[in-house]
Design an enzyme around this catalytic site. Structure first.
Site, PDB file in Angstrom:
ATOM      1  N   LEU A   1       0.810  -1.211   0.000  1.00 52.76           N
ATOM      2  CA  LEU A   1       0.000   0.000   0.000  1.00 52.76           C
ATOM      3  C   LEU A   1       0.847   1.265   0.000  1.00 52.76           C
ATOM      4  CD1 LEU A   1      -2.709  -1.057   2.609  1.00 52.76           C
ATOM      5  CD2 LEU A   1      -2.692  -1.436   0.140  1.00 52.76           C
TER       6      LEU A   1
ATOM      7  N   GLY B   1      -1.655   6.389  -2.680  1.00 49.85           N
ATOM      8  CA  GLY B   1      -2.787   6.243  -3.593  1.00 49.85           C
ATOM      9  C   GLY B   1      -3.842   5.315  -3.016  1.00 49.85           C
ATOM     10  N   HIS B   2      -3.416   4.171  -2.477  1.00 50.17           N
ATOM     11  CA  HIS B   2      -4.370   3.263  -1.839  1.00 50.17           C
ATOM     12  C   HIS B   2      -5.061   3.941  -0.649  1.00 50.17           C
ATOM     13  CE1 HIS B   2      -1.510   0.146  -3.569  1.00 50.17           C
ATOM     14  NE2 HIS B   2      -2.676  -0.250  -4.043  1.00 50.17           N
TER      15      HIS B   2
ATOM     16  N   GLN C   1      -4.609 -12.946 -12.632  1.00 48.52           N
ATOM     17  CA  GLN C   1      -4.452 -11.797 -13.528  1.00 48.52           C
ATOM     18  C   GLN C   1      -3.001 -11.597 -13.953  1.00 48.52           C
ATOM     19  OE1 GLN C   1      -6.121  -9.222 -10.402  1.00 48.52           O
ATOM     20  NE2 GLN C   1      -4.464  -7.777 -10.824  1.00 48.52           N
TER      21      GLN C   1
ATOM     22  N   ASP D   1      -5.928   2.863 -12.962  1.00 49.62           N
ATOM     23  CA  ASP D   1      -6.236   1.688 -13.780  1.00 49.62           C
ATOM     24  C   ASP D   1      -7.603   1.915 -14.420  1.00 49.62           C
ATOM     25  OD1 ASP D   1      -3.958  -0.216 -12.937  1.00 49.62           O
ATOM     26  OD2 ASP D   1      -4.754   0.500 -11.032  1.00 49.62           O
TER      27      ASP D   1
ATOM     28  N   SER E   1       2.187   3.898  -7.865  1.00 52.30           N
ATOM     29  CA  SER E   1       1.940   2.504  -8.191  1.00 52.30           C
ATOM     30  C   SER E   1       2.871   1.643  -7.355  1.00 52.30           C
ATOM     31  CB  SER E   1       2.200   2.240  -9.680  1.00 52.30           C
ATOM     32  OG  SER E   1       2.198   0.849  -9.958  1.00 52.30           O
ATOM     33  N   SER E   2       2.384   0.474  -6.946  1.00 52.30           N
ATOM     34  CA  SER E   2       3.240  -0.448  -6.196  1.00 52.30           C
ATOM     35  C   SER E   2       4.442  -0.877  -7.022  1.00 52.30           C
ATOM     36  CB  SER E   2       2.422  -1.681  -5.775  1.00 52.30           C
ATOM     37  OG  SER E   2       1.342  -1.316  -4.937  1.00 52.30           O
ATOM     38  N   ARG E   3       4.294  -0.896  -8.338  1.00 50.74           N
ATOM     39  CA  ARG E   3       5.392  -1.340  -9.195  1.00 50.74           C
ATOM     40  C   ARG E   3       6.470  -0.272  -9.402  1.00 50.74           C
ATOM     41  NH1 ARG E   3       1.041  -4.397 -11.783  1.00 50.74           N
ATOM     42  NH2 ARG E   3       1.619  -6.613 -11.832  1.00 50.74           N
TER      43      ARG E   3
END
Length: 283
Positions: free
Chosen positions: A37, A40-41, A65, A155, A190-192
């Site tokens: 997290l 953003g989350h 996914q 997303d 983003s987590s990435r």
């Protein structure tokens, strides 16, 4: 000191807990996440708090996914930090099932979405993705039975797919999109992003800056195709491999020819290295 949320890991425990909340006539909001997290989350959690008395956050890294070549095994998992952040936001309940709970032996039913799920954007590069998303979100909706569910606009195609699915299947949940939260230089959180090298992180904000410039050109009268072509060249010149830069109808994600065709959303996906970044803005 913040009180830790209750953590439940089985469907019977989840239902018992939620039945207790509903007995007190509490509205329930669900924030689906895969953990790791960031701010953003947490913005989704804060919006959920405004829309309901009780907030449930699901943390489940969904294997269906991810393609075999993608990063399921290495996807960041930060459980302890996640719980601390959710405690600070006064989240009541964390739904944290394991893979066997979500996909038990013999599991054989999947949701295959169409409409915005086959718009030729993410689905063109990740054809497995939205079937996995729709199936897991459909399960989360039936498990939690929330009044509202909050998803981030970053997303954007996913948001449209989930909204369509909830409406088509009469799932009784209102899906709400929350604006993208950005770093100070414009990069969408983003987590990435933790995968980015120092150089990749330096050029990453180019995506947002280019979209903003392209959108401004379209609003000033430049043809959409010309604005997108120039924007794509800028992104490539910065060192990205561009998957797409598109302007689509903001509701259906259908291709459009001009601003007259309806509300417009610009969407981009590109890789500054091995990490794939996506973003979007309203035009």
């Amino acid at each position: 000191m913040s009180r830790n949320p209750m953590v439940v890991r089985t469907v019977p425990a989840l239902r018992r807990t939620l039945d207790g909340l509903r007995a007190r006539k509490a509205r329930v909001a669900l924030v689906p996440t895969m953990g790791a997290l960031h701010d953003g989350h947490l913005s989704l959690v804060r919006l959920a708090r405004k829309r309901a008395e009780k907030v449930v956050v699901s943390i489940f890294v969904n294997p269906t996914q991810f393609a075999p070549t993608e990063d399921f095994g290495s996807y960041p998992r930060t459980w302890k930090a996640d719980v601390e952040k959710l405690a600070a936001e006064r989240v009541e309940l964390i739904w944290h099932p394991d893979v066997k709970t979500m996909y038990p032996e013999g599991f054989a039913t999947r949701i295959s979405p169409e409409g915005p799920a086959v718009a030729g954007l993410e689905d063109r590069f990740r054809p497995h993705f939205f079937g996995g998303v729709a199936t897991v979100v459909g399960k989360l909706f039936t498990q939690v039975r929330p009044d509202v569910a909050i998803f981030g606009e970053k997303d954007f195609q996913q948001l449209r797919v989930v909204t369509q699915m909830a409406r088509d299947l009469d799932l009784g949940v209102k899906v709400i999109g929350s604006r993208t939260v950005r770093e100070r230089d414009g990069l969408a959180m983003s987590s990435r992003n933790v995968y980015l090298s120092a150089e990749e992180r330096r050029i990453a904000p180019t995506l947002y800056k280019t979209m903003k410039a392209s959108a401004a050109n379209i609003r000033s009268g430049e043809a959409i195709a010309a604005a997108l072509a120039a924007g794509g060249q800028t992104i490539a010149a910065a060192g990205f491999v561009l998957d797409y830069l598109e302007a689509r109808h903001a509701e259906t994600l259908a291709p459009i020819g001009s601003l007259k065709d309806g509300p417009v959303r610009m969407l981009v996906a590109a890789r500054p290295g091995t990490t794939r970044l996506i973003d979007n803005i309203a035009v």
